[in-house]
Write an enzyme that holds these catalytic residues in place. Structure first.
Site, PDB file in Angstrom:
ATOM      1  N   ASN A  15       0.861  -1.186   0.000  1.00  0.00           N
ATOM      2  CA  ASN A  15       0.000   0.000   0.000  1.00  0.00           C
ATOM      3  C   ASN A  15       0.896   1.234   0.000  1.00  0.00           C
ATOM      4  O   ASN A  15       1.494   1.567   1.019  1.00  0.00           O
ATOM      5  CB  ASN A  15      -0.889  -0.036   1.260  1.00  0.00           C
ATOM      6  N   TRP A  16       0.990   1.872  -1.160  1.00  0.00           N
ATOM      7  CA  TRP A  16       1.909   3.002  -1.289  1.00  0.00           C
ATOM      8  C   TRP A  16       1.336   4.299  -0.697  1.00  0.00           C
ATOM      9  O   TRP A  16       2.004   5.321  -0.692  1.00  0.00           O
ATOM     10  CB  TRP A  16       2.276   3.210  -2.763  1.00  0.00           C
ATOM     11  N   LYS A  17       0.088   4.248  -0.293  1.00  0.00           N
ATOM     12  CA  LYS A  17      -0.576   5.418   0.319  1.00  0.00           C
ATOM     13  C   LYS A  17      -0.393   6.653  -0.563  1.00  0.00           C
ATOM     14  O   LYS A  17      -0.418   6.534  -1.783  1.00  0.00           O
ATOM     15  CB  LYS A  17      -0.045   5.639   1.742  1.00  0.00           C
ATOM     16  N   GLU A 102      -6.775   4.468   8.027  1.00  0.00           N
ATOM     17  CA  GLU A 102      -6.556   5.892   7.713  1.00  0.00           C
ATOM     18  C   GLU A 102      -7.785   6.484   7.023  1.00  0.00           C
ATOM     19  O   GLU A 102      -8.091   7.665   7.203  1.00  0.00           O
ATOM     20  CB  GLU A 102      -5.289   6.043   6.852  1.00  0.00           C
ATOM     21  N   GLU A 172      -5.400  -5.293  10.827  1.00  0.00           N
ATOM     22  CA  GLU A 172      -4.405  -4.238  10.985  1.00  0.00           C
ATOM     23  C   GLU A 172      -4.675  -3.489  12.292  1.00  0.00           C
ATOM     24  O   GLU A 172      -5.468  -2.542  12.313  1.00  0.00           O
ATOM     25  CB  GLU A 172      -4.507  -3.258   9.817  1.00  0.00           C
ATOM     26  N   GLY A 178       2.297   2.071  10.854  1.00  0.00           N
ATOM     27  CA  GLY A 178       3.209   3.195  10.694  1.00  0.00           C
ATOM     28  C   GLY A 178       3.913   3.602  11.972  1.00  0.00           C
ATOM     29  O   GLY A 178       4.514   4.671  12.042  1.00  0.00           O
ATOM     30  N   SER A 218       3.354  -2.293  10.496  1.00  0.00           N
ATOM     31  CA  SER A 218       4.809  -2.270  10.672  1.00  0.00           C
ATOM     32  C   SER A 218       5.467  -3.603  10.314  1.00  0.00           C
ATOM     33  O   SER A 218       6.395  -4.052  10.997  1.00  0.00           O
ATOM     34  CB  SER A 218       5.178  -1.828  12.098  1.00  0.00           C
ATOM     35  N   GLY A 239       2.734  -1.157   4.389  1.00  0.00           N
ATOM     36  CA  GLY A 239       2.782   0.262   4.077  1.00  0.00           C
ATOM     37  C   GLY A 239       4.204   0.707   3.829  1.00  0.00           C
ATOM     38  O   GLY A 239       4.773   0.528   2.754  1.00  0.00           O
ATOM     39  N   GLY A 240       4.825   1.260   4.864  1.00  0.00           N
ATOM     40  CA  GLY A 240       6.152   1.871   4.745  1.00  0.00           C
ATOM     41  C   GLY A 240       7.185   1.008   4.037  1.00  0.00           C
ATOM     42  O   GLY A 240       7.926   1.491   3.167  1.00  0.00           O
TER      43      GLY A 240
HETATM   44  C1  PEP Z   1      -0.861  -0.098   6.124  1.00  0.00           C
HETATM   45  O1  PEP Z   1      -0.939   1.053   5.761  1.00  0.00           O
HETATM   46  O2  PEP Z   1      -1.755  -0.891   5.788  1.00  0.00           O
HETATM   47  C2  PEP Z   1       0.274  -0.493   6.946  1.00  0.00           C
HETATM   48  C3  PEP Z   1       0.240  -1.671   7.482  1.00  0.00           C
HETATM   49  O3  PEP Z   1       1.281   0.411   7.096  1.00  0.00           O
HETATM   50  P1  PEP Z   1       2.741   0.129   7.764  1.00  0.00           P
HETATM   51  O4  PEP Z   1       3.246  -1.153   7.143  1.00  0.00           O
HETATM   52  O5  PEP Z   1       3.560   1.309   7.387  1.00  0.00           O
HETATM   53  O6  PEP Z   1       2.530  -0.013   9.226  1.00  0.00           O
END
Ligand code: PEP
Length: 256
Positions: A15-17, A102, A172, A178, A218, A239-240
């Protein structure tokens, strides 16, 4: 009831957000494509709407799937700023993330809008990746499983078992997204097993055993191996760590 994750092909979804220009998205997709041949996991990339088309072109002909980060429930009309399920299908999406925390936190997403979006996405043949998870306050108040039950019952209300079988769920925990604070494999497995048990009761064992439940929060190359060994964790929503090819590719390999 839990079962071996090996019967379900894991999915690693990036997920590049709200990151990546067109050029950056193209370069990242190209690098990921070059690095992920013969992977055990299925791979999906969720760039921002603006980059869906260029990423679709880049991954065309490969096994990598395109995902969107959100969708509206109407198929067309006077809904300024919205993107319809049909538009996502048209650009080449296989998956669409629905109900990300989010979206819930910043854009007023509720279990009711999640439900409408899931139905609309399924209606055109998209596979929703439905996100659920508790906040830190809810976990500390021992409310995690109640929150999950409500999100499932309301978000998936009215779906037939066959429709449920076309979903991917993503657990999640909001406190892990994040933040660099990952759920332990035991914490995640407890909730994943609970979700699968709920699905068994609602849709039967066949649907429950076939459906993939991703973990998100994370995830990194350092923790994916342990997480993915838990019997009810069938991959990750990332995400990140999906913003750089090197770290995402290690996650796609599930730490092997
Ligand atoms: C996400 O946005 O779905 C996520 C899990 O982000 P991160 O991996 O950055 O915690």
């Amino acid at each position: 009831m839990s079962s071996s994750a090996r019967t379900r092909r894991p999915l690693a979804a990036g997920n590049w957000k709200m990151h990546k220009t067109l050029a950056e998205a193209q370069a990242l997709a190209r690098e990921i494509m070059a690095g992920c041949r013969d992977m055990a996991a299925e791979v999906a990339l969720a760039p921002p709407f603006t980059a869906l088309s260029i990423v679709a072109q880049e991954i065309s002909g490969s096994a990598i799937r395109l995902a969107a980060q959100d969708v509206f429930w109407e198929n067309q009309g006077a809904y300024t700023g919205a993107i319809s399920p049909g538009m996502l299908l048209d650009v080449g999406c296989r998956y669409v993330i629905i109900g990300h925390s989010e979206r819930r936190q910043y854009f007023g997403e509720t279990d009711e809008t999640v439900n409408k979006k899931i139905k609309a996405a399924l209606g055109v043949g998209l596979a929703p990746i439905v996100c659920i998870g508790e906040t830190l306050a809810q976990r500390e108040a021992q409310e995690t499983l109640n929150v999950i039950t409500t999100q499932l019952a309301q978000g998936l209300a009215g779906l037939l078992p066959e429709e449920m079988s076309r979903l991917v769920l993503a657990y999640e925990p909001v406190w892990a997204i994040g933040t660099g604070r990952t759920a332990t494999p035991e914490q995640a497995q407890e909730v994943h097993r609970f979700i699968r048990q709920w699905l068994t009761e609602q849709a039967g064992p066949e649907v429950a055993q076939g459906l993939r439940i991703l973990y998100g929060g994370s995830v990194t190359p350092d923790n994916i191996r342990e997480l993915s060994q838990a019997p009810d964790i069938d991959g990750a929503l990332v995400g990140g760590a999906s913003l750089k090819a090197a770290s995402f590719l290690k996650i796609v390999a599930m730490g092997e």
